[in-house]
Scaffold this active site. Structure first.
Site, mmCIF file in Angstrom:
data_model
loop_
_atom_site.group_PDB
_atom_site.id
_atom_site.type_symbol
_atom_site.label_atom_id
_atom_site.label_comp_id
_atom_site.label_asym_id
_atom_site.label_seq_id
_atom_site.Cartn_x
_atom_site.Cartn_y
_atom_site.Cartn_z
ATOM 1 N N ASP A 98 0.946 -1.244 -0.068
ATOM 2 C CA ASP A 98 -0.002 -0.051 -0.021
ATOM 3 C C ASP A 98 0.928 1.312 0.014
ATOM 4 O OD1 ASP A 98 1.185 0.039 2.501
ATOM 5 O OD2 ASP A 98 -0.504 -0.721 3.452
ATOM 6 N N GLU A 120 -0.579 -8.778 -1.243
ATOM 7 C CA GLU A 120 -0.972 -8.418 -0.134
ATOM 8 C C GLU A 120 -2.353 -7.644 -0.353
ATOM 9 O OE1 GLU A 120 0.885 -5.619 2.575
ATOM 10 O OE2 GLU A 120 1.480 -7.431 3.641
ATOM 11 N N GLU A 134 -2.077 5.080 3.295
ATOM 12 C CA GLU A 134 -1.962 3.748 2.786
ATOM 13 C C GLU A 134 -3.367 3.094 2.444
ATOM 14 O OE1 GLU A 134 -0.224 5.074 5.163
ATOM 15 O OE2 GLU A 134 2.081 4.457 4.760
ATOM 16 N N HIS A 213 7.084 4.202 12.848
ATOM 17 C CA HIS A 213 7.300 4.989 11.700
ATOM 18 C C HIS A 213 5.780 5.648 10.948
ATOM 19 C CE1 HIS A 213 5.814 2.416 8.513
ATOM 20 N NE2 HIS A 213 6.279 1.530 9.265
ATOM 21 N N ARG A 215 3.067 7.606 9.384
ATOM 22 C CA ARG A 215 2.738 9.134 9.057
ATOM 23 C C ARG A 215 1.650 9.859 9.968
ATOM 24 N NH1 ARG A 215 4.648 11.593 3.905
ATOM 25 N NH2 ARG A 215 6.076 9.969 3.316
ATOM 26 N N HIS A 246 13.710 4.402 12.574
ATOM 27 C CA HIS A 246 13.625 4.760 11.088
ATOM 28 C C HIS A 246 14.137 5.804 10.470
ATOM 29 C CE1 HIS A 246 11.120 5.354 7.436
ATOM 30 N NE2 HIS A 246 10.519 4.078 7.625
HETATM 31 C C1 UD1 Z 1 6.995 4.573 3.533
HETATM 32 C C2 UD1 Z 1 5.541 3.946 3.040
HETATM 33 C C3 UD1 Z 1 4.970 3.340 4.209
HETATM 34 C C4 UD1 Z 1 5.921 2.171 4.806
HETATM 35 C C5 UD1 Z 1 7.134 2.600 5.059
HETATM 36 C C6 UD1 Z 1 8.006 1.418 5.517
HETATM 37 C C7 UD1 Z 1 4.491 5.658 1.838
HETATM 38 C C8 UD1 Z 1 3.545 6.788 1.705
HETATM 39 N N1 UD1 Z 1 4.688 5.273 3.053
HETATM 40 O O1 UD1 Z 1 6.819 5.437 4.712
HETATM 41 O O2 UD1 Z 1 3.712 2.933 3.832
HETATM 42 O O3 UD1 Z 1 5.162 1.556 6.020
HETATM 43 O O4 UD1 Z 1 7.820 3.385 4.053
HETATM 44 O O5 UD1 Z 1 9.053 1.972 6.140
HETATM 45 O O6 UD1 Z 1 4.630 5.050 0.698
HETATM 46 N N2 UD1 Z 1 14.619 7.719 4.307
HETATM 47 C C9 UD1 Z 1 16.050 7.677 4.201
HETATM 48 N N3 UD1 Z 1 16.446 6.552 3.743
HETATM 49 C C10 UD1 Z 1 15.672 5.478 3.395
HETATM 50 C C11 UD1 Z 1 14.189 5.591 3.706
HETATM 51 C C12 UD1 Z 1 13.950 6.745 4.020
HETATM 52 O O7 UD1 Z 1 16.748 8.644 4.291
HETATM 53 O O8 UD1 Z 1 16.159 4.434 3.014
HETATM 54 C C13 UD1 Z 1 13.907 9.021 4.924
HETATM 55 C C14 UD1 Z 1 14.110 10.309 3.629
HETATM 56 O O9 UD1 Z 1 14.123 11.487 4.325
HETATM 57 C C15 UD1 Z 1 12.727 10.118 3.268
HETATM 58 C C16 UD1 Z 1 11.954 9.825 4.429
HETATM 59 O O10 UD1 Z 1 12.591 8.904 5.218
HETATM 60 O O11 UD1 Z 1 12.380 11.308 2.493
HETATM 61 C C17 UD1 Z 1 10.469 9.121 4.294
HETATM 62 O O12 UD1 Z 1 10.528 8.296 3.435
HETATM 63 P P1 UD1 Z 1 9.030 7.578 2.710
HETATM 64 O O13 UD1 Z 1 9.312 6.618 1.632
HETATM 65 O O14 UD1 Z 1 8.736 8.847 1.979
HETATM 66 O O15 UD1 Z 1 8.141 7.505 3.771
HETATM 67 P P2 UD1 Z 1 8.151 6.364 4.934
HETATM 68 O O16 UD1 Z 1 7.597 6.955 6.253
HETATM 69 O O17 UD1 Z 1 9.539 5.817 5.049
HETATM 70 N N1 UDP Z 2 12.640 -4.524 9.522
HETATM 71 C C1 UDP Z 2 13.980 -4.633 9.479
HETATM 72 N N2 UDP Z 2 14.782 -3.927 9.929
HETATM 73 C C2 UDP Z 2 14.497 -2.860 10.865
HETATM 74 C C3 UDP Z 2 12.914 -2.535 11.193
HETATM 75 C C4 UDP Z 2 12.327 -3.647 10.500
HETATM 76 O O1 UDP Z 2 14.275 -5.383 8.478
HETATM 77 O O2 UDP Z 2 15.195 -1.991 11.248
HETATM 78 C C5 UDP Z 2 11.604 -5.319 8.824
HETATM 79 C C6 UDP Z 2 10.830 -6.060 9.454
HETATM 80 O O3 UDP Z 2 10.978 -7.411 9.853
HETATM 81 C C7 UDP Z 2 9.586 -6.276 8.770
HETATM 82 C C8 UDP Z 2 9.603 -5.073 7.678
HETATM 83 O O4 UDP Z 2 11.048 -4.481 7.950
HETATM 84 O O5 UDP Z 2 9.582 -7.303 7.714
HETATM 85 C C9 UDP Z 2 8.820 -3.903 8.191
HETATM 86 O O6 UDP Z 2 8.931 -2.650 7.517
HETATM 87 P P1 UDP Z 2 8.427 -1.381 8.075
HETATM 88 O O7 UDP Z 2 7.982 -1.602 9.616
HETATM 89 O O8 UDP Z 2 9.251 -0.235 7.809
HETATM 90 O O9 UDP Z 2 7.103 -1.085 7.362
HETATM 91 P P2 UDP Z 2 5.645 -1.510 7.339
HETATM 92 O O10 UDP Z 2 5.501 -3.032 7.352
HETATM 93 O O11 UDP Z 2 4.946 -0.936 8.615
HETATM 94 O O12 UDP Z 2 4.819 -1.125 6.197
#
Ligand code: UD1
Ligand code: UDP
Length: 374
Positions: A98, A120, A134, A213, A215, A246
């Protein structure tokens, strides 16, 4: 004729949940050309996950910007994937879950008139603001998809209520396939190394693993969550928290302000999947708002307190392995107190079978697509 199947992933959980499906298709090179496009919605967190599963993207759109907005991600992924689809001309595009990557990937495939398979499918809270964005992403991906792989019967029922009935298959969640593979590898190759790496943990203290994490919790709710975590270590001297934080700046700011430097709180960088799995196995229980961790924890016998007001994963709550504690300080603390003081309550939660899958989902998806894709 050999068919090209394009897998699109952008974030850590998509990579974990898609990896076993990519591998299932890659194991049949005579029938399918399996191509992987990373959008790079996540950077480090995506790269470390793909590396563990031994997957190298055929294309990396590398779109991530610090503090990116939904507009940034949606527009960059949409145009980027559109070009990739034009070039590779796949017969099917797979998206997972999602995220914005999933939505924009499905929309681009639709614009190119390529069928979409959704891994999923059918998760719903019924509240378009939670999880935000999401819940709306999944609704829209369902409308755009031609194959729907639901983890549980509840997913099928949600889709039916939206008049989505063709090509709906209940196959379990592919995260369990990924988890089982990871557990095997960790036990075989990494146990000793991880014991050394995490030797800063105190074996005489109970370990609580934390992640967060979402939003919709940003701002005051996230600060409340952090205050609850600080209360836990103050009130329970026999526990230690391990929290891989995160990389989202909206998460790191309150965590740094409220938790950094506290005794028995270990703030870590995001962990490679095998390390996270190793820590889950060693934890007493888990406090999280993560979707994937809610699904994985029951397979490891670990109770989960879910720091959210609603969840699209009610199966764990109904089965008894997870409890929704909301994101208020008091309610999180009450949930923790119960698990630390009521042995019967703890044992009930730890001994529940996993309702999300049995590790065979990717093979089921492969079998269905190889039979039904025209
Ligand atoms: C995203 C997804 C969320 C998912 C989550 C998993 C959307 C809207 N949100 O949220 O559904 O549960 O990923 O973790 O698609 N960043 C880094 N390096 C990384 C990853 C993130 O620096 O490798 C930082 C950056 O500043 C980036 C911010 O995190 O701009 C947000 O990343 P983004 O993918 O937009 O949102 P998540 O909160 O990670
Ligand atoms: N996970 C990981 N390293 C971490 C935290 C989570 O590999 O430091 C794994 C976790 O086991 C799960 C997935 O990442 O399989 C979940 O990701 P996240 O919580 O970012 O996203 P969500 O599932 O809520 O979309």
């Amino acid at each position: 004729m050999k068919k090209t199947v394009l897998f699109v992933c952008g974030t850590r959980p998509e990579a974990i949940k898609m990896a076993p499906v990519v591998k299932a298709f890659a194991a049949h090179p005579q029938a399918f050309e399996a191509r992987l496009c990373a959008t790079g919605q996540h950077k480090q967190m995506l790269e470390q996950t793909l590396r563990f599963f031994g997957l190298t993207p055929d294309v990396d759109l590398a779109i991530m910007k610090q503090g990116q907005t939904l507009y940034d991600v949606t527009t960059a992924v949409l145009t980027g994937i559109g070009d990739v689809i034009k070039k590779l001309a796949p017969q099917l595009v797979f998206v997972q879950g999602d995220t914005t990557t999933a939505l924009a990937g499905a929309l681009a495939a639709f614009y190119e008139k390529v069928p979409v398979a959704h891994i999923e499918a059918g998760l719903r809270t019924g509240d378009k603001m939670a999880p935000w964005p999401e819940e709306m992403n999944r609704l829209l991906v369902s409308r755009l998809s031609d194959f729907h792989f639901a983890p549980t019967e509840a997913g099928r029922a949600h889709l039916k209520a939206e008049n989505v009935t063709r090509n709906v298959h209940v196959v379990g969640n592919t995260v369990i396939d990924a988890l089982f593979e990871c557990v095997r590898i960790v036990e075989r190759d990494y146990d000793e190394a991880f014991k050394k790496e995490f030797s800063f943990l105190d074996p005489s203290k109970q370990l609580i693993l934390v992640t967060g994490h979402r939003r919709e919790s940003f701002g005051e709710p996230f600060a409340e969550i952090c205050r609850a975590l600080a209360d836990i270590v103050r009130q329970f001297p026999r526990v230690q928290l391990v929290y891989p934080v995160h990389l989202n700046p909206n998460v790191r700011a309150p965590v740094d302000a409220i938790l950094r430097g506290l005794n028995r709180v270990h703030l870590l960088e995001p962990l490679e999947y095998p390390k996270l799995v190793w820590l889950m196995k060693r934890s007493h229980f888990i406090i999280t708002d993560s979707g994937g961790i809610q699904e994985e924890a029951p397979s490891l016998g670990k109770p989960v307190l879910v720091m959210r007001e609603v969840t699209e994963r009610p199966e764990g709550i109904a089965a008894g392995c997870a409890r929704l504690v909301g994101n208020r300080r008091e309610s999180i603390l009450n949930g923790v107190k119960e698990l630390l003081t009521d042995t019967a309550a703890y044992t009930r939660m730890a001994k529940t079978a996993n309702p999300y899958g049995d590790g065979t989902s990717s093979q089921a998806i492969y079998d269905i697509i190889s039979r039904d894709l025209p």
